[in-house]
Design an enzyme around this catalytic site. Sequence first.
Site, PDB file in Angstrom:
ATOM      1  N   THR A 474      -8.221   4.537   9.065  1.00 31.80           N
ATOM      2  CA  THR A 474      -7.508   4.124   7.863  1.00 31.80           C
ATOM      3  C   THR A 474      -6.591   2.934   8.081  1.00 31.80           C
ATOM      4  O   THR A 474      -6.298   2.196   7.152  1.00 31.80           O
ATOM      5  CB  THR A 474      -6.676   5.312   7.368  1.00 31.80           C
ATOM      6  OG1 THR A 474      -6.108   5.943   8.530  1.00 31.80           O
ATOM      7  CG2 THR A 474      -7.530   6.317   6.639  1.00 31.80           C
ATOM      8  N   ARG A 619       4.359   0.182  -3.008  1.00 35.22           N
ATOM      9  CA  ARG A 619       4.311  -0.999  -2.156  1.00 35.22           C
ATOM     10  C   ARG A 619       3.050  -0.953  -1.292  1.00 35.22           C
ATOM     11  O   ARG A 619       2.740   0.078  -0.696  1.00 35.22           O
ATOM     12  CB  ARG A 619       5.541  -1.030  -1.242  1.00 35.22           C
ATOM     13  CG  ARG A 619       5.646  -2.307  -0.410  1.00 35.22           C
ATOM     14  CD  ARG A 619       6.646  -2.153   0.727  1.00 35.22           C
ATOM     15  NE  ARG A 619       7.994  -1.805   0.289  1.00 35.22           N
ATOM     16  CZ  ARG A 619       8.926  -2.694  -0.097  1.00 35.22           C
ATOM     17  NH1 ARG A 619       8.652  -3.966  -0.081  1.00 35.22           N
ATOM     18  NH2 ARG A 619      10.124  -2.281  -0.474  1.00 35.22           N
ATOM     19  N   ILE A 620       2.331  -2.046  -1.250  1.00 35.11           N
ATOM     20  CA  ILE A 620       1.144  -2.121  -0.400  1.00 35.11           C
ATOM     21  C   ILE A 620       1.610  -2.574   0.988  1.00 35.11           C
ATOM     22  O   ILE A 620       2.246  -3.612   1.139  1.00 35.11           O
ATOM     23  CB  ILE A 620       0.115  -3.108  -0.988  1.00 35.11           C
ATOM     24  CG1 ILE A 620      -0.354  -2.621  -2.380  1.00 35.11           C
ATOM     25  CG2 ILE A 620      -1.075  -3.271  -0.038  1.00 35.11           C
ATOM     26  CD1 ILE A 620      -0.964  -1.230  -2.413  1.00 35.11           C
ATOM     27  N   LEU A 621       1.304  -1.782   1.993  1.00 36.18           N
ATOM     28  CA  LEU A 621       1.810  -2.062   3.341  1.00 36.18           C
ATOM     29  C   LEU A 621       0.937  -3.086   4.060  1.00 36.18           C
ATOM     30  O   LEU A 621       1.432  -3.875   4.863  1.00 36.18           O
ATOM     31  CB  LEU A 621       1.889  -0.756   4.141  1.00 36.18           C
ATOM     32  CG  LEU A 621       2.858   0.273   3.532  1.00 36.18           C
ATOM     33  CD1 LEU A 621       2.687   1.640   4.178  1.00 36.18           C
ATOM     34  CD2 LEU A 621       4.301  -0.197   3.650  1.00 36.18           C
ATOM     35  N   LYS A 692       2.982   4.402  -1.957  1.00 38.51           N
ATOM     36  CA  LYS A 692       2.338   5.664  -2.327  1.00 38.51           C
ATOM     37  C   LYS A 692       0.968   5.741  -1.657  1.00 38.51           C
ATOM     38  O   LYS A 692       0.481   4.757  -1.107  1.00 38.51           O
ATOM     39  CB  LYS A 692       2.203   5.780  -3.854  1.00 38.51           C
ATOM     40  CG  LYS A 692       3.552   6.025  -4.533  1.00 38.51           C
ATOM     41  CD  LYS A 692       3.428   6.343  -6.019  1.00 38.51           C
ATOM     42  CE  LYS A 692       3.117   5.136  -6.850  1.00 38.51           C
ATOM     43  NZ  LYS A 692       3.305   5.366  -8.288  1.00 38.51           N
ATOM     44  N   GLY A 695      -5.198   6.156   0.104  1.00 39.01           N
ATOM     45  CA  GLY A 695      -6.436   6.479   0.815  1.00 39.01           C
ATOM     46  C   GLY A 695      -7.543   7.020  -0.065  1.00 39.01           C
ATOM     47  O   GLY A 695      -8.686   6.584   0.003  1.00 39.01           O
ATOM     48  N   GLU A 696      -7.212   7.981  -0.896  1.00 38.67           N
ATOM     49  CA  GLU A 696      -8.250   8.675  -1.653  1.00 38.67           C
ATOM     50  C   GLU A 696      -8.332   8.234  -3.108  1.00 38.67           C
ATOM     51  O   GLU A 696      -9.181   8.698  -3.862  1.00 38.67           O
ATOM     52  CB  GLU A 696      -7.984  10.188  -1.601  1.00 38.67           C
ATOM     53  CG  GLU A 696      -8.065  10.756  -0.192  1.00 38.67           C
ATOM     54  CD  GLU A 696      -7.409  12.120  -0.067  1.00 38.67           C
ATOM     55  OE1 GLU A 696      -6.281  12.293  -0.575  1.00 38.67           O
ATOM     56  OE2 GLU A 696      -8.009  13.011   0.542  1.00 38.67           O
TER      57      GLU A 696
HETATM   58 MO1  MOS Z   1      -8.166  14.424   3.099  1.00 35.18          MO
HETATM   59  S1  MOS Z   1      -9.713  15.460   2.272  1.00 35.18           S
HETATM   60  O1  MOS Z   1      -6.842  15.453   2.798  1.00 35.18           O
HETATM   61  O2  MOS Z   1      -8.527  14.133   4.702  1.00 35.18           O
END
Ligand code: MOS
Length: 735
Positions: A474, A619-621, A692, A695-696
């Site tokens: 990530t 904020r985008i890191l 915030k 990722g998902e």
């Molecule tokens: Mo995510 S499904 O909490 O890695």
Amino acid sequence: MPTRLKMDQPDTRRRLDAMQQGLIGKPIDRPDGPLKVSGRATYAHEWEMPGCVYGVLVRATIPTGKLVAIDREGAMAMAGVLGVYCDQRFLRNPAQGTANAAPVQGVEQIDYLGQPVALVVAQSFEQARHAAQTLQIKYSEAGNGVFDPEASGAETYWPESDQLQQGDLSTAMADAAFRVDLEIRTPGHSSAPMEPHCSIASWEGDKLTLRGSYQMLKYNRNELADSLGIDADKVRILAPYVGGAFGSKLGISQEAVAAAIAAEDLGKPVCVTLSRQQVLESVMRRSESRQRIRLAADAEGRLIGLGHECLVSNLPGEDFYEPVLQGTHFVYGGAHRKLAMEVARLNLMCAGSVRAPGEAIGVTALELAMDELAHTVDIDPVELRKRNIPERHPEQDIPYSSRRYIEALDEGARRFGWSQRNAQPGQRREGEWLIGMGMAGVARVNLLSESQARVVLNPDCTATVETDMTDIGTGSYAILTQIVGEMLGLAIHQVEIRLGDTRFPPASGSGGSWGAASSGSSVFLACEEIRRKLAEKLGCDENQLQLKDGHASDGGNRLPLEGLLKGQSLSGEGSIEPGDAAKQRSQACYGSCFAEVAVNATTGETRVRRMNGTFSAGRILNQKTATSQCYGGMVWGIGMALTEEMVFDSRDGHLVNRDFAEYHIPVNLDVPQIDVALLEERDDWANPLQSKGIGELALCGSAAAVLNAIYNATGVRVRDMPATLDKLLDGLPER
Ligand code: MOS
């Protein structure tokens, strides 16, 4: 004593905006990138362990019943075999995310086909695999397995905390000027990380070291210790590099416990790596779902009622269920509401967190229903959403924290060229291809999780970070580097990040999209402590301290940091935990997704031609890693919409498509040019970084954009995902 912050109030200082180094948000490359592409980043299977032997798991060939006998002697007589283990401490299935304790254990009781029941260890992997394949096991089959959540024999329950009745939805539906009442089905999904699960266990006396591939080491350590019946302080887990996880490595899994048991007995390191088939069959699945959605709207398309009732499944004894309603609670208004969750007990492999548990399928279904409502009311789908964004949380009556949903919808529409769309389906054709455009809203809750880190500013003006945080692909290494560089005025190459070792301060781990915000905040707090110490040396206030390019200044004099440190190092420890701020504001990330598809008028084949995603997540890191997460989420959306589907045999629950030849994740040819835009935002309620979880996010609705585009192209509504050819053929205009 670490610098602690409990997020009870908004942090309005926005300290990162006051820093001088200029690294935050920049699209810096991953510091771990060169190691990865040159093969020098050590993944779980790659640790060189002298004397290491290999174990292969053996799995049950019946869906329910008892294991009666195992031909240990027969296997032991085979070439190279060192041990055959069948131990009551073996895990039936992996621990759920943040479980912090052992999951269901035992090898006698079989609850699903593919449940690990034994481990064969041999000198070589090939010898172990051969012996595992030929190991004779006697079972007594119970014959009472249930594999279909809607079968008459399926036992179900309604989790009390996930039922909501507000007002009177039935009356609202009856009174509505426009209504939608539909059923949407989503199949099981596999997390399908590139790196299969692997653990190498080794003991020194009573101390266990596990080199594994895991997302949340502080929990995994407790789960492993609890499974083995030993103290957690005897366990160390190392996972500096993780080749993808998507939820499948949140909890300790079967191979870790089996490897530890065998390694202790043999007095050698034991390496257990799952095959691709084993990962698909015995780690975690996203539950299939049946979702009934009811929308009641007034004459202008404003929701007066909203219903979302859902059936998912899991194994007996598991508390986890796919939290499908998570997004529905806060995205749209509608005073009269009924949200209900029902869970069926099935004898299928364990259901657990798979990328964006909840919203991935819940928001997607809601966005399919919103598209149907837009057509019923005959207003633009973008406008329909804008009309239904509530002032306050429709159930909790609290305000929202930062929320740029309207801007994401408008900006996405502009970038995509949404105004070019013909609202009437089936109107655009290029040769044998029907062309359509679709859109969907995107939303995902924002979470913060307890996390700690230690930062040391060394006398040579370098900094070292230690935390047991993970980087599952990530970008943790990158964003933590940026936070330290920004806070301490150092260049990227002066910062070293050490992750993935339980000897370091315990982090949040990677999951729930909270990793960057949580571990980043702990690193930020540790740096603030160092800044206070530097300010003291300089005789100024921390607020006045300016750090840039290895120099410190109080606004006047500018000194090299090395001179200030005088051969000494300074350290700081930071600790963040969630608090009241999460209860005072509804915190979430928002976005929009637009897609153009071409559907072959003869074959029903769908090609996604282009896609746009516009997101706001505080904020985008790091512009590059954040954008990559969004690409990933949208690729998941394509897979969900068109091809991804775990198929279980209804007779015994075995997974039919248990490899990448049969479980179809999108490949390069399936993925068009994707355009991602990130909106500038600060969320003071979220954490001291004002960031915030991103990722998902992109996964939570993007599949609906594709399916809504298919409707626009063909006039066919697919409510049973994925939209494989067979579901389109009958409805195509020429047939
Ligand atoms: Mo995510 S499904 O909490 O890695």
